[in-house]
Design a protein around this motif. Structure first.
Motif, mmCIF file in Angstrom:
data_model
loop_
_atom_site.group_PDB
_atom_site.id
_atom_site.type_symbol
_atom_site.label_atom_id
_atom_site.label_comp_id
_atom_site.label_asym_id
_atom_site.label_seq_id
_atom_site.Cartn_x
_atom_site.Cartn_y
_atom_site.Cartn_z
ATOM 1 N N ASP A 133 0.875 -1.169 0.000
ATOM 2 C CA ASP A 133 0.000 0.000 0.000
ATOM 3 C C ASP A 133 0.908 1.213 0.000
ATOM 4 O OD1 ASP A 133 -1.664 2.122 0.511
ATOM 5 O OD2 ASP A 133 -2.872 1.063 1.986
ATOM 6 N N SER A 134 1.112 1.776 -1.179
ATOM 7 C CA SER A 134 2.078 2.863 -1.307
ATOM 8 C C SER A 134 1.571 4.171 -0.712
ATOM 9 C CB SER A 134 2.461 3.071 -2.774
ATOM 10 O OG SER A 134 1.314 3.296 -3.556
ATOM 11 N N ASN A 135 0.287 4.261 -0.442
ATOM 12 C CA ASN A 135 -0.228 5.494 0.159
ATOM 13 C C ASN A 135 0.264 5.664 1.585
ATOM 14 O OD1 ASN A 135 -1.707 6.378 -2.092
ATOM 15 N ND2 ASN A 135 -3.397 5.003 -1.568
ATOM 16 N N ASN A 136 0.300 4.581 2.327
ATOM 17 C CA ASN A 136 0.786 4.667 3.701
ATOM 18 C C ASN A 136 2.015 3.798 3.938
ATOM 19 O OD1 ASN A 136 -0.218 2.110 3.779
ATOM 20 N ND2 ASN A 136 -1.988 2.590 5.042
ATOM 21 N N TYR A 137 2.628 3.363 2.841
ATOM 22 C CA TYR A 137 3.860 2.568 2.894
ATOM 23 C C TYR A 137 3.740 1.401 3.882
ATOM 24 C CZ TYR A 137 7.680 3.579 -0.215
ATOM 25 O OH TYR A 137 8.484 3.608 -1.309
ATOM 26 N N THR A 138 2.737 0.578 3.654
ATOM 27 C CA THR A 138 2.586 -0.642 4.428
ATOM 28 C C THR A 138 2.752 -1.838 3.504
ATOM 29 O OG1 THR A 138 1.091 0.418 5.999
ATOM 30 C CG2 THR A 138 1.069 -1.978 5.920
ATOM 31 N N LEU A 139 3.618 -2.721 3.892
ATOM 32 C CA LEU A 139 3.938 -3.924 3.127
ATOM 33 C C LEU A 139 3.184 -5.105 3.715
ATOM 34 C CD1 LEU A 139 5.944 -5.212 0.985
ATOM 35 C CD2 LEU A 139 7.423 -5.679 2.960
ATOM 36 N N TYR A 140 2.742 -6.007 2.852
ATOM 37 C CA TYR A 140 2.023 -7.187 3.295
ATOM 38 C C TYR A 140 2.648 -8.448 2.699
ATOM 39 C CZ TYR A 140 -1.570 -3.755 4.459
ATOM 40 O OH TYR A 140 -2.237 -2.668 4.971
ATOM 41 N N LEU A 141 2.455 -9.553 3.397
ATOM 42 C CA LEU A 141 2.802 -10.860 2.863
ATOM 43 C C LEU A 141 1.655 -11.802 3.195
ATOM 44 C CD1 LEU A 141 5.012 -12.513 1.391
ATOM 45 C CD2 LEU A 141 5.713 -13.330 3.653
ATOM 46 N N GLN A 142 0.890 -12.176 2.186
ATOM 47 C CA GLN A 142 -0.185 -13.143 2.348
ATOM 48 C C GLN A 142 0.409 -14.526 2.165
ATOM 49 O OE1 GLN A 142 -3.484 -12.722 3.184
ATOM 50 N NE2 GLN A 142 -3.589 -14.961 3.221
ATOM 51 N N MET A 143 0.337 -15.321 3.226
ATOM 52 C CA MET A 143 0.903 -16.659 3.211
ATOM 53 C C MET A 143 -0.242 -17.669 3.149
ATOM 54 S SD MET A 143 3.603 -15.932 6.318
ATOM 55 C CE MET A 143 4.263 -17.588 6.297
ATOM 56 N N ASP A 144 -0.334 -18.414 2.063
ATOM 57 C CA ASP A 144 -1.348 -19.444 1.896
ATOM 58 C C ASP A 144 -0.695 -20.811 1.730
ATOM 59 O OD1 ASP A 144 -3.099 -17.092 -0.161
ATOM 60 O OD2 ASP A 144 -3.524 -17.581 1.933
ATOM 61 N N SER A 145 -1.464 -21.845 1.983
ATOM 62 C CA SER A 145 -0.951 -23.220 1.869
ATOM 63 C C SER A 145 0.373 -23.350 2.617
ATOM 64 C CB SER A 145 -0.775 -23.605 0.397
ATOM 65 O OG SER A 145 -1.976 -23.487 -0.306
ATOM 66 N N VAL A 146 0.373 -22.897 3.827
ATOM 67 C CA VAL A 146 1.601 -22.850 4.618
ATOM 68 C C VAL A 146 2.122 -24.262 4.888
ATOM 69 C CG1 VAL A 146 2.528 -22.203 6.864
ATOM 70 C CG2 VAL A 146 1.035 -20.633 5.633
ATOM 71 N N LYS A 147 3.434 -24.404 4.829
ATOM 72 C CA LYS A 147 4.106 -25.679 5.066
ATOM 73 C C LYS A 147 4.954 -25.585 6.334
ATOM 74 C CE LYS A 147 4.568 -26.608 0.097
ATOM 75 N NZ LYS A 147 5.539 -26.904 -1.002
ATOM 76 N N PRO A 148 5.297 -26.721 6.944
ATOM 77 C CA PRO A 148 6.141 -26.686 8.148
ATOM 78 C C PRO A 148 7.462 -25.958 7.925
ATOM 79 C CG PRO A 148 5.157 -28.844 7.906
ATOM 80 C CD PRO A 148 4.805 -28.084 6.663
ATOM 81 N N GLU A 149 8.011 -26.073 6.725
ATOM 82 C CA GLU A 149 9.296 -25.414 6.444
ATOM 83 C C GLU A 149 9.177 -23.899 6.310
ATOM 84 O OE1 GLU A 149 7.909 -27.961 4.768
ATOM 85 O OE2 GLU A 149 8.275 -27.800 2.596
ATOM 86 N N ASP A 150 7.961 -23.372 6.368
ATOM 87 C CA ASP A 150 7.784 -21.916 6.355
ATOM 88 C C ASP A 150 7.962 -21.294 7.743
ATOM 89 O OD1 ASP A 150 5.074 -22.351 4.014
ATOM 90 O OD2 ASP A 150 7.159 -21.794 3.595
ATOM 91 N N ALA A 151 8.061 -22.120 8.755
ATOM 92 C CA ALA A 151 8.250 -21.599 10.116
ATOM 93 C C ALA A 151 9.581 -20.876 10.217
ATOM 94 C CB ALA A 151 8.193 -22.735 11.118
ATOM 95 N N ALA A 152 9.550 -19.644 10.671
ATOM 96 C CA ALA A 152 10.768 -18.824 10.751
ATOM 97 C C ALA A 152 10.428 -17.480 11.380
ATOM 98 C CB ALA A 152 11.355 -18.607 9.357
ATOM 99 N N LEU A 153 11.472 -16.705 11.616
ATOM 100 C CA LEU A 153 11.309 -15.304 12.001
ATOM 101 C C LEU A 153 11.331 -14.495 10.709
ATOM 102 C CD1 LEU A 153 11.091 -13.399 14.433
ATOM 103 C CD2 LEU A 153 13.575 -13.218 14.419
ATOM 104 N N TYR A 154 10.251 -13.788 10.435
ATOM 105 C CA TYR A 154 10.105 -13.053 9.194
ATOM 106 C C TYR A 154 10.457 -11.583 9.398
ATOM 107 C CZ TYR A 154 7.998 -16.957 6.732
ATOM 108 O OH TYR A 154 7.795 -18.176 6.105
ATOM 109 N N TYR A 155 11.303 -11.079 8.502
ATOM 110 C CA TYR A 155 11.744 -9.685 8.559
ATOM 111 C C TYR A 155 11.281 -8.941 7.308
ATOM 112 C CZ TYR A 155 15.143 -11.238 12.085
ATOM 113 O OH TYR A 155 15.755 -11.753 13.209
ATOM 114 N N CYS A 156 10.893 -7.692 7.478
ATOM 115 C CA CYS A 156 10.671 -6.826 6.337
ATOM 116 C C CYS A 156 11.886 -5.910 6.187
ATOM 117 C CB CYS A 156 9.398 -6.006 6.484
ATOM 118 S SG CYS A 156 9.270 -5.018 7.993
ATOM 119 N N ALA A 157 12.107 -5.462 4.963
ATOM 120 C CA ALA A 157 13.273 -4.636 4.680
ATOM 121 C C ALA A 157 12.944 -3.619 3.603
ATOM 122 C CB ALA A 157 14.446 -5.511 4.237
ATOM 123 N N LEU A 158 13.653 -2.493 3.653
ATOM 124 C CA LEU A 158 13.473 -1.412 2.688
ATOM 125 C C LEU A 158 14.813 -1.152 2.016
ATOM 126 C CD1 LEU A 158 11.513 0.996 1.758
ATOM 127 C CD2 LEU A 158 12.737 2.352 3.445
ATOM 128 N N GLY A 159 14.809 -1.127 0.682
ATOM 129 C CA GLY A 159 16.068 -0.892 -0.007
ATOM 130 C C GLY A 159 15.935 -1.037 -1.506
#
Length: 120
Positions: free
Chosen positions: A72-98
């Motif tokens: 959402d570039s109006n308020n600079y909010t980033l999203y990640l929609q995670m579907d069909s999640v698998k056990p190997e998706d377990a982690a600490l998730y970081y967002c980054a700007l660059g």
């Protein structure tokens, strides 16, 4: 620049979860935003990146077709929609700007991380 990630939690295998990352401060317009993830003992892994206008995206092969990155570039909010999640998706998730890059070393601004756990 401050990045605040949220939305992590516990999800069952095959379930869905949506992560958010709010950017604030002196945001440098024209920068891309990305998601990375990390598990203990391993390097930070690229998940997805989106261009400043949201028109271009790139995904890691391991999540392509299951995860969707959006901005959402109006308020600079980033999203990640995670579907069909698998056990190997377990982690600490970081967002980054660059830059538009899949290399963690190229990013200067990072959020604090939000934990995703996956149960069977």
């Amino acid at each position: 620049v401050q990045l605040q990630a949220s939305g992590g939690g516990s999800v069952q295998t095959g379930g869905s979860l949506r992560l958010s990352c709010a950017a604030s401060g002196h945001i440098l317009h024209g920068h891309s935003m990305a998601w990375f993830r990390q598990v203990p003992g391993k390097d930070r892994e690229f998940v997805a990146v989106i261009s400043p206008d949201g028109d271009i995206t790139t995904y890691a092969p391991s999540v392509k077709g299951r995860f969707t990155i959006s901005l959402d570039s109006n308020n600079y909010t980033l999203y990640l929609q995670m579907d069909s999640v698998k056990p190997e998706d377990a982690a600490l998730y970081y967002c980054a700007l660059g830059p538009y890059s899949s290399a963690a070393r190229t990013y200067v601004y990072w959020g604090q991380g939000t934990q995703v756990t996956v149960s069977s």
